[in-house]
Structure formats: C-alpha cells, structure tokens
Design an enzyme around this catalytic site. Sequence first.
Site, mmCIF file in Angstrom:
data_model
loop_
_atom_site.group_PDB
_atom_site.id
_atom_site.type_symbol
_atom_site.label_atom_id
_atom_site.label_comp_id
_atom_site.label_asym_id
_atom_site.label_seq_id
_atom_site.Cartn_x
_atom_site.Cartn_y
_atom_site.Cartn_z
ATOM 1 C CE LYS A 250 -4.035 2.096 2.116
ATOM 2 N NZ LYS A 250 -3.613 3.478 1.993
ATOM 3 N NE ARG A 270 -10.423 8.556 -2.695
ATOM 4 C CZ ARG A 270 -10.300 7.791 -1.639
ATOM 5 N NH1 ARG A 270 -9.143 7.274 -1.342
ATOM 6 N NH2 ARG A 270 -11.322 7.559 -0.873
ATOM 7 N NE ARG A 410 -14.549 3.113 1.731
ATOM 8 C CZ ARG A 410 -13.332 3.606 1.504
ATOM 9 N NH1 ARG A 410 -12.286 2.822 1.589
ATOM 10 N NH2 ARG A 410 -13.163 4.865 1.193
HETATM 11 P P1 AMP Z 1 -7.176 5.017 2.144
HETATM 12 O O1 AMP Z 1 -6.805 6.208 1.323
HETATM 13 O O2 AMP Z 1 -6.472 4.919 3.427
HETATM 14 O O3 AMP Z 1 -8.674 4.837 2.221
HETATM 15 O O4 AMP Z 1 -6.667 3.734 1.342
HETATM 16 C C1 AMP Z 1 -7.081 3.428 0.046
HETATM 17 C C2 AMP Z 1 -6.092 4.020 -0.926
HETATM 18 O O5 AMP Z 1 -4.870 3.311 -0.908
HETATM 19 C C3 AMP Z 1 -6.484 3.911 -2.372
HETATM 20 O O6 AMP Z 1 -7.431 4.845 -2.755
HETATM 21 C C4 AMP Z 1 -5.154 4.146 -3.067
HETATM 22 O O7 AMP Z 1 -4.949 5.534 -3.235
HETATM 23 C C5 AMP Z 1 -4.133 3.662 -2.071
HETATM 24 N N1 AMP Z 1 -3.332 2.529 -2.534
HETATM 25 C C6 AMP Z 1 -2.004 2.436 -2.316
HETATM 26 N N2 AMP Z 1 -1.507 1.321 -2.827
HETATM 27 C C7 AMP Z 1 -2.529 0.663 -3.421
HETATM 28 C C8 AMP Z 1 -2.654 -0.588 -4.120
HETATM 29 N N3 AMP Z 1 -1.618 -1.396 -4.312
HETATM 30 N N4 AMP Z 1 -3.896 -0.933 -4.578
HETATM 31 C C9 AMP Z 1 -4.966 -0.139 -4.364
HETATM 32 N N5 AMP Z 1 -4.911 1.039 -3.716
HETATM 33 C C10 AMP Z 1 -3.713 1.436 -3.236
#
Ligand code: AMP
Length: 565
Positions: A250, A270, A410
């Site tokens: 991530k 986004r 989601r």
């Molecule tokens: P969050 O922003 O904490 O809700 O986490 C989701 C976000 O993680 C996604 O919208 C992406 O921007 C990010 N992300 C980072 N690495 C990845 C990955 N390998 N696959 C999908 N999303 C990722």
Amino acid sequence: MRRLAEVLEAISGTTSKIAKRDLVADYLKTLTDEELRIACTYLTGSPFPAGDGRALNVGWSAIVEALLDVSGATGEALDQVYLRHGDLGAAAYDLLHQRRHAPLFRTPMTLPAVDAAFTRMAGATGKGSRQVKIDGMRTLLSDADPLEAKYLVRIITSDLRVGLKEGLLEEAIAKAFDVPVTTVRRANMLVSDIGMVAVMARHGNLDQATLTLFRPFHFMLAETVFTPEEAFALTRADGDRPESLLVEDKYDGIRAQVHHDGTRLAIYSRTLDEITPSFPELHGDLRALGHRYILDGEIIAWKDERAIPFSALQQRLRRKDPSDLVGTVPVVMFAFDLLYLDGEVLMDRPLLERQKALRGLPLGGAVQSAMWTVADNPEQLASQFREARDRGNEGLVIKRPTSRYQPGRRGRQWMKLKEELATLDVVVVAAEHGHGKRASVLSDVTFAVRNGDALVTIGKAYSGLTDVEILELTRWFQQHTTKDLGRVKIVEPNIVLEVAFDAVTRSDRHESGYALRFPRIKRIRDDKTADEINTLDDVKRIFEHQGESRGGLSPKLAKSAKGER
Ligand code: AMP
C-alpha cells in the site's frame, strides 16, 4: 429553474427516501432531454458532471460580493443571516426576499440559461477572470427569485443539503423511465455523468454506456481490515473454501487514473480532477507504454528506491508549476490495474487477468508495476505486512484474484491493512480555541464517525497539524460555523481527518459510546468527503480486535509482524 428549486425544497422537507425518490422521478418525467441532463447534474449538487473537467472556481468572496450588490444588503446584515442559518444559500434567500428593488417582471430562468452562464464562468481563466465570475454571479442572482437563488448558491458551492444521495437519484431515474436500477448504476459507473445516463434511460439505450477515454470515472476502493485473520475470514464468509489472495504494497501517495490514446495523455485524481501538469516527469514513460489505455495506480514521492513522506508530495500538489520541486521531490507511479486496452473494456475480467495484461505493457522508469505477491494464510500475510513496512510503505492492499473492477465501490473484494496501530478517517463537527499561543486559532477539534445517516462524536484532538494548516482550518471553520457557542463553534461536517490513536476505549463522554486513547491528527484528507469516513461499525470492530496489541494486529501476529518470536 423555479421547478427544480421547488422540487429541491420539497425533498428537503421530507426524511422519507421513498418520498424523495418519487418527487424526483415525477419531476424528471416532465423535462425535455436537455433539461433532464442539466437537472440531474444539479441534483447531485454540482454545476458540472463528475469527470467533466470543468470547474466553476467561484470563491466565497465572489458570491458574497455579488449577493451584497444585488440585494443591496450591508455586510453586517449578511453576517447576521449567515450566522442564523450557517448556509450561504439560505442567506441568499433571506436577503433577496428583503431586497428593496425587486424586479416587477422577471423572465423565467431556464436550466439551459443557467448552464450557459456556468459554462461562461468556468471558461474564464487568468487575469480578469474573477471579475467575469462576479459579473456572472451578479446576473444570475438578479435574474433569480429568492428560492432559485438559494439553490443556485448551493449548487455553485457544491453543497445541496437536501439529503439526496446520488444512489437515490439513480433510483429516481430508474423509476421515472421504468428501467432496472442496477442498469442505471452500472451505466453511471462507466460514464460518470448522471445527466447523460438519465437521457439514455429515457431512450432505452443504457446498454450502450461504456468507458470513454478522457472521461474519468470513480476508483475502486478497499475496505479496512484490522488483522490478517480478518482478511481471510471475510473472503471465507462469502465462499466455501479459503482462497489465495493477491497482496500488494500500500503506497502512501495519491491515487491516479491515466488515460492515453496514443497522442493525448491525461492523469486524473481521486476527485476526478485533471492533474497532468503536476507530474511532468511521468509523461514520457506513460507515453512510452504505447497503446490506448486506462490504468490505475498510485503516484508517490520516491527517492533512492524508497518512498518519502506524503507531506513532501503535498508540497508539490500545492504548486501550480512544480518544476522547481521535480528535483528535490521526484515522483514515480506504481501501476496496479488496467481497465481499458486498445478498444477493449477489461473491467469485468478477473483481476488476475487484468494484471497479466498490465504486465504485458513495457513498464519501467518512472512507471513501475506495484510490488505484489500471493498469501495463502494469515501468517504469511503478517510477514508480508512487515516486509512492506520495512520497504517504507504504509501496509498492504489485499485483493481477491477473481474480483471485477467496481468503480466507486468500497467492498471486501479489496481490503487494506494499514498499520499496526489503526487509523480512522473522521469528520470534524466542532472546533474551539486552543490555549497559550493557540488561543487565537481554532486548533482543538471534535470529530465524529458515521452511524448510518448520522454522525456520532468519538473524540477530540489537539495535535498533529502544522501552524499553517491550523490557520487555514481556522479560516474555514469561521466561514462554515453553523452554531456559535462562544468558545466552541459547531461547524459544517466537511473536513475529513485521518487520526491515529493508541486504543479504542468504551466511554459515555461521546455520542458513539467509544473514545480514542491519545488521538493525534495524521493528516487532513482533502481527497475524501464526509460520506467516505469510517463508521461506528468499524470502531466496534477495532475495539473487538485490538486485543492486547492496542488497536492493531492481534498479539500473536503483531509479534510475528515485528519479527519477534
Ligand atoms: P485510504 O486512502 O487509506 O482509504 O486507502 C485506500 C487508498 O490506498 C487507495 O485509494 C489508493 O490511493 C491507495 N493505494 C495504495 N496502494 C494501493 C494498491 N496497491 N492498490 C490499491 N490502492 C492502493
């Protein structure tokens, strides 16, 4: 515009979702195609369709200037009505209602006329553009009656406040034109233009909706899991036997969707805004992939083969011209999905196949493939988590190999395992003055998580933001106070924060019934809306799973993730 404003007023007067849907459906049936397209866009609380690329960029002060001018009211009068309602739209209604020289005869304001005015205003850029926007606002407000003005202002500020979610609008379209709601939703996912979808629904050609290059669409999102076991438990709950999961690092950067047709290249954020000029060093390698494609990935600040903190990237995003930071804060993109290739939509193919196609592209240089592997059990996942953290990344995104790409969703097809200590995305509902050198700013914030349609408070934080961020937020809170209780200001629930904490505890101090121990603000999440924050259910899950490891992995896995025996 009058009919639309009346319908919006009626929608806000009922809490029944069915009544809201029926009001909208009946209204939509009466419109011409052109009106239908425009009305549906405005019913999402936005002047232009999502992914359209245009933005009005009419600031608060421009609206206020035009409003004072047209209504003839004083600044103090505006302050008073604003404080009473906490909403500029309602303030516009009051002020225009009281205006001394209201026109006797008015030509009815049509939706196409409003659309044309918005288009002119959005088209104004550079020197003199502020004046064009103020003039545009002035004309709109002087042609509008008070109710029209109320909703014009709310559409311009993208804050409709009538309790109409896009999902309900999709249901209204389905009802109005007698088509299945699933078909409407699917078409909307693909074209990101609800007005266009409504017109297609009326003419029975929703099946023709398809992805189009340079029309960005919403990203597929991941659901939080708090332990590696949970990732497997969730997938097992749906099927009969445990499956292997695809596991990717991530990356802590910004999500990006890239469209390329062989000549034109566009990168979207986004929020579906075009951000191509912000990342010049990616252009060459993205073009070198050849083909016509849409790919999904994360852009991160990257130096000496490691991620550098997100705050560095944020600096770059604030700049119109990033050229002087390209050397000090270089970026790379990690691609992890391919959604369209040379005329073929890949979204419905299993992830495993999409990724195979992605790796068939000549990735390299500034555009790399995301780090990935496979996990068969929670223990493996725990050690992969440790490795990802050692590489300087935020954690893991765990994906079901069979998953289709579902824009805007989601779900448990994709899961994120972030940190040993969980973080929560929350929304600020109140702000108050700090102490000492922070006495003049609104530095202490009370925040909430979502419980269905309601927000329930869960904590208060004082630390984690920079002085500049606190100043910016103070200004925002002052302008968006809905109730002034003296020291404490109740504010519009719009600012999303990511907060870290040491543990979730039971508490009757907050409406949620829980509190966070040692909460600290990790970052302001400009990229998220209050609809996307964590829920009370998530909090309960953290509470139940936190065990002795204080909010993160279960004790055993936390040890193995740290490399301890
Ligand atoms: P969050 O922003 O904490 O809700 O986490 C989701 C976000 O993680 C996604 O919208 C992406 O921007 C990010 N992300 C980072 N690495 C990845 C990955 N390998 N696959 C999908 N999303 C990722």
